[in-house]
Design a protein around this motif. Sequence first.
Motif, PDB file in Angstrom:
ATOM      1  N   VAL A  69      36.091  70.492  41.029  1.00 32.01           N
ATOM      2  CA  VAL A  69      34.613  70.906  40.998  1.00 32.01           C
ATOM      3  C   VAL A  69      34.419  72.083  39.924  1.00 32.01           C
ATOM      4  N   PRO A  70      33.654  71.973  38.786  1.00 34.67           N
ATOM      5  CA  PRO A  70      33.396  72.988  37.854  1.00 34.67           C
ATOM      6  C   PRO A  70      33.029  74.189  38.404  1.00 34.67           C
ATOM      7  N   HIS A  71      33.570  75.312  37.864  1.00 35.33           N
ATOM      8  CA  HIS A  71      33.288  76.555  38.427  1.00 35.33           C
ATOM      9  C   HIS A  71      31.922  77.167  38.090  1.00 35.33           C
ATOM     10  N   TRP A  72      30.986  76.570  37.325  1.00 37.02           N
ATOM     11  CA  TRP A  72      29.713  77.031  37.000  1.00 37.02           C
ATOM     12  C   TRP A  72      28.626  76.462  37.787  1.00 37.02           C
ATOM     13  N   VAL A  73      29.303  75.449  38.937  1.00 40.11           N
ATOM     14  CA  VAL A  73      28.233  74.852  39.706  1.00 40.11           C
ATOM     15  C   VAL A  73      27.451  75.784  40.568  1.00 40.11           C
ATOM     16  N   GLU A  74      26.162  75.543  40.748  1.00 41.29           N
ATOM     17  CA  GLU A  74      25.456  76.296  41.673  1.00 41.29           C
ATOM     18  C   GLU A  74      24.927  75.653  42.856  1.00 41.29           C
ATOM     19  N   ASN A  75      24.539  74.301  42.554  1.00 38.31           N
ATOM     20  CA  ASN A  75      24.048  73.442  43.434  1.00 38.31           C
ATOM     21  C   ASN A  75      25.005  72.181  43.856  1.00 38.31           C
ATOM     22  N   LEU A  76      25.772  72.423  44.908  1.00 36.05           N
ATOM     23  CA  LEU A  76      26.939  71.312  44.990  1.00 36.05           C
ATOM     24  C   LEU A  76      26.269  70.343  46.201  1.00 36.05           C
ATOM     25  N   SER A  77      26.383  69.078  45.976  1.00 39.45           N
ATOM     26  CA  SER A  77      25.999  68.220  47.107  1.00 39.45           C
ATOM     27  C   SER A  77      27.172  67.254  47.099  1.00 39.45           C
ATOM     28  N   LEU A  78      27.844  67.315  48.407  1.00 41.55           N
ATOM     29  CA  LEU A  78      28.928  66.187  48.789  1.00 41.55           C
ATOM     30  C   LEU A  78      28.379  65.419  49.973  1.00 41.55           C
ATOM     31  N   THR A  79      28.141  64.171  49.920  1.00 49.13           N
ATOM     32  CA  THR A  79      27.795  63.345  51.149  1.00 49.13           C
ATOM     33  C   THR A  79      28.415  62.095  51.145  1.00 49.13           C
ATOM     34  N   GLY A  80      28.653  61.525  52.199  1.00 48.84           N
ATOM     35  CA  GLY A  80      29.228  60.097  52.541  1.00 48.84           C
ATOM     36  C   GLY A  80      30.513  60.269  52.672  1.00 48.84           C
ATOM     37  N   SER A  81      31.306  61.477  52.810  1.00 45.00           N
ATOM     38  CA  SER A  81      32.785  61.458  53.145  1.00 45.00           C
ATOM     39  C   SER A  81      33.319  61.651  54.511  1.00 45.00           C
ATOM     40  N   ASN A  82      34.489  61.512  54.633  1.00 44.13           N
ATOM     41  CA  ASN A  82      34.915  61.626  56.269  1.00 44.13           C
ATOM     42  C   ASN A  82      35.756  62.668  56.296  1.00 44.13           C
ATOM     43  N   ILE A  83      35.100  64.003  56.176  1.00 49.06           N
ATOM     44  CA  ILE A  83      35.578  65.261  56.409  1.00 49.06           C
ATOM     45  C   ILE A  83      35.866  65.498  57.911  1.00 49.06           C
ATOM     46  N   SER A  84      36.657  65.178  58.702  1.00 47.06           N
ATOM     47  CA  SER A  84      36.613  65.328  60.262  1.00 47.06           C
ATOM     48  C   SER A  84      36.634  66.901  60.234  1.00 47.06           C
ATOM     49  N   VAL A  85      37.526  67.495  59.623  1.00 44.21           N
ATOM     50  CA  VAL A  85      37.696  68.975  59.928  1.00 44.21           C
ATOM     51  C   VAL A  85      37.463  69.710  58.688  1.00 44.21           C
ATOM     52  N   LEU A  86      36.345  70.607  58.488  1.00 43.77           N
ATOM     53  CA  LEU A  86      36.000  71.426  57.374  1.00 43.77           C
ATOM     54  C   LEU A  86      37.012  72.645  57.422  1.00 43.77           C
ATOM     55  N   GLN A  87      37.779  72.621  56.290  1.00 43.01           N
ATOM     56  CA  GLN A  87      38.680  73.971  56.258  1.00 43.01           C
ATOM     57  C   GLN A  87      38.352  74.779  55.233  1.00 43.01           C
ATOM     58  N   GLY A  88      38.634  76.111  55.522  1.00 47.14           N
ATOM     59  CA  GLY A  88      38.348  77.081  54.539  1.00 47.14           C
ATOM     60  C   GLY A  88      38.994  76.870  53.225  1.00 47.14           C
ATOM     61  N   SER A  89      40.211  76.236  53.053  1.00 49.03           N
ATOM     62  CA  SER A  89      41.195  76.003  51.738  1.00 49.03           C
ATOM     63  C   SER A  89      40.391  75.095  50.967  1.00 49.03           C
ATOM     64  N   PHE A  90      39.364  74.273  51.451  1.00 52.25           N
ATOM     65  CA  PHE A  90      38.585  73.530  50.489  1.00 52.25           C
ATOM     66  C   PHE A  90      37.729  74.303  49.460  1.00 52.25           C
ATOM     67  N   PHE A  91      37.549  75.639  49.788  1.00 51.41           N
ATOM     68  CA  PHE A  91      36.746  76.368  48.851  1.00 51.41           C
ATOM     69  C   PHE A  91      37.500  77.254  48.112  1.00 51.41           C
ATOM     70  N   ARG A  92      38.724  77.408  48.542  1.00 52.64           N
ATOM     71  CA  ARG A  92      39.357  78.667  48.331  1.00 52.64           C
ATOM     72  C   ARG A  92      40.384  78.846  47.281  1.00 52.64           C
ATOM     73  N   TYR A  93      41.310  77.573  47.128  1.00 51.65           N
ATOM     74  CA  TYR A  93      42.436  77.767  46.045  1.00 51.65           C
ATOM     75  C   TYR A  93      41.997  77.060  44.630  1.00 51.65           C
ATOM     76  N   GLY A  94      41.677  77.939  43.629  1.00 49.63           N
ATOM     77  CA  GLY A  94      41.694  77.471  42.153  1.00 49.63           C
ATOM     78  C   GLY A  94      40.259  77.264  42.038  1.00 49.63           C
ATOM     79  N   MET A  95      39.210  77.112  42.891  1.00 53.54           N
ATOM     80  CA  MET A  95      37.794  76.627  42.716  1.00 53.54           C
ATOM     81  C   MET A  95      36.888  77.766  42.281  1.00 53.54           C
ATOM     82  N   HIS A  96      36.980  78.971  42.775  1.00 49.05           N
ATOM     83  CA  HIS A  96      36.261  80.115  42.152  1.00 49.05           C
ATOM     84  C   HIS A  96      34.946  79.759  42.235  1.00 49.05           C
TER      85      HIS A  96
END
Length: 354
Positions: A69-96
């Motif tokens: 996901v590009p670092h300049w994003v301000e409005n992020l929409s993620l729908t339709g996936s199958n994320i059973s457990v939302l983890q903090g690492s999803f937004f942590r490593y290398g995304m900024h």
Amino acid sequence: MPRGFSLDRHGDLTPRTPWLSPSEVLKLFGMLVLVNVTLSCPLNCYCQNKTGLVQCHVLATQQEIPEDVPHWVENLSLTGSNISVLQGSFFRYGMHLTNLTTLQLSNSNIQAIESKTFIDLPNLTTLDLSNNPLESLSNETFFGLSQLETLKLNNALREASQKQLFNSPWSEALRNLRTLQLGGNDFQAFPKDVLDLRSLQNIYLGNNSIKTIDKETILQLKEMKVRVYLSPNPIICDCRTLEMIQWLKNTSQSSEAQSLQCFSPPNLNGTLVFNLKTESFKCINEELETASYVFFGIVLALIGVIFLMVLYLNRRGIKKWLNNFREACRDQMEGYHYRYEQDSDPRRSNASGI
């Protein structure tokens, strides 16, 4: 000398290097930016750098958030996936994603959210977790979201997650929350814990099972000036909810009051709350009747107390009277017993006398 050529130091003709105009330079720079944005956009996503928008229709089998996901994003929409457990690492490593202000994760089959999941999104103001079967929340799920102003949890809270949410220190983590959406969560009563959010301005509670709002909650809503959206809910329209009905008819805190309908009693089913005439409830007569019964009970209780006090004050005389009565009864019984011993069969004595 031909046009477009120049003489070098040896006197030979060489092609002249073309110079770009400023407008051509800008066009070239724009094309390079466009190519860069296109290359940095994740698969199955739509990216628009100018508005900071990234919309991803993730595959139903995907269990993680795209890492590119590009670092300049301000409005992020993620729908339709199958994320059973939302983890903090999803937004942590290398995304900024420090510029992210709006995050939409609706319809992603999220069942649990780990502790401090959103701590690396310090500027997030809107979070949408609607239409996820949340079963488990950590006490620190919303830790770090001090700038959050809008939280959407429509059709998301199951019974277990409701208890975990309202029993956790969420009011401190969400101290700047302005709008809370809790529609479609099968609430049986108004969730009073939300009033701990001192900055709350709007609460949406439609499509629940709320029948009434008690007097204490109404007073708190008036004090905080929170706008309440209740339609639709199975509102009871009788003397028990008279205060709520009068508040809905006279307040500006519920813009839906004119479309809110009664569910019971049956004769008022479908009637607009705004059109109700509270005088027809005859609640005053019922209150007077109840007061009469209470007054009658108090009078009987006083009579009983007075009677017991009279008995207590005359206990010696009553005791003496009881002793005399007992002695009289004893004398009477002894007389009967004596006559029986003298003449056990009176018929025989009468026969012998003849």
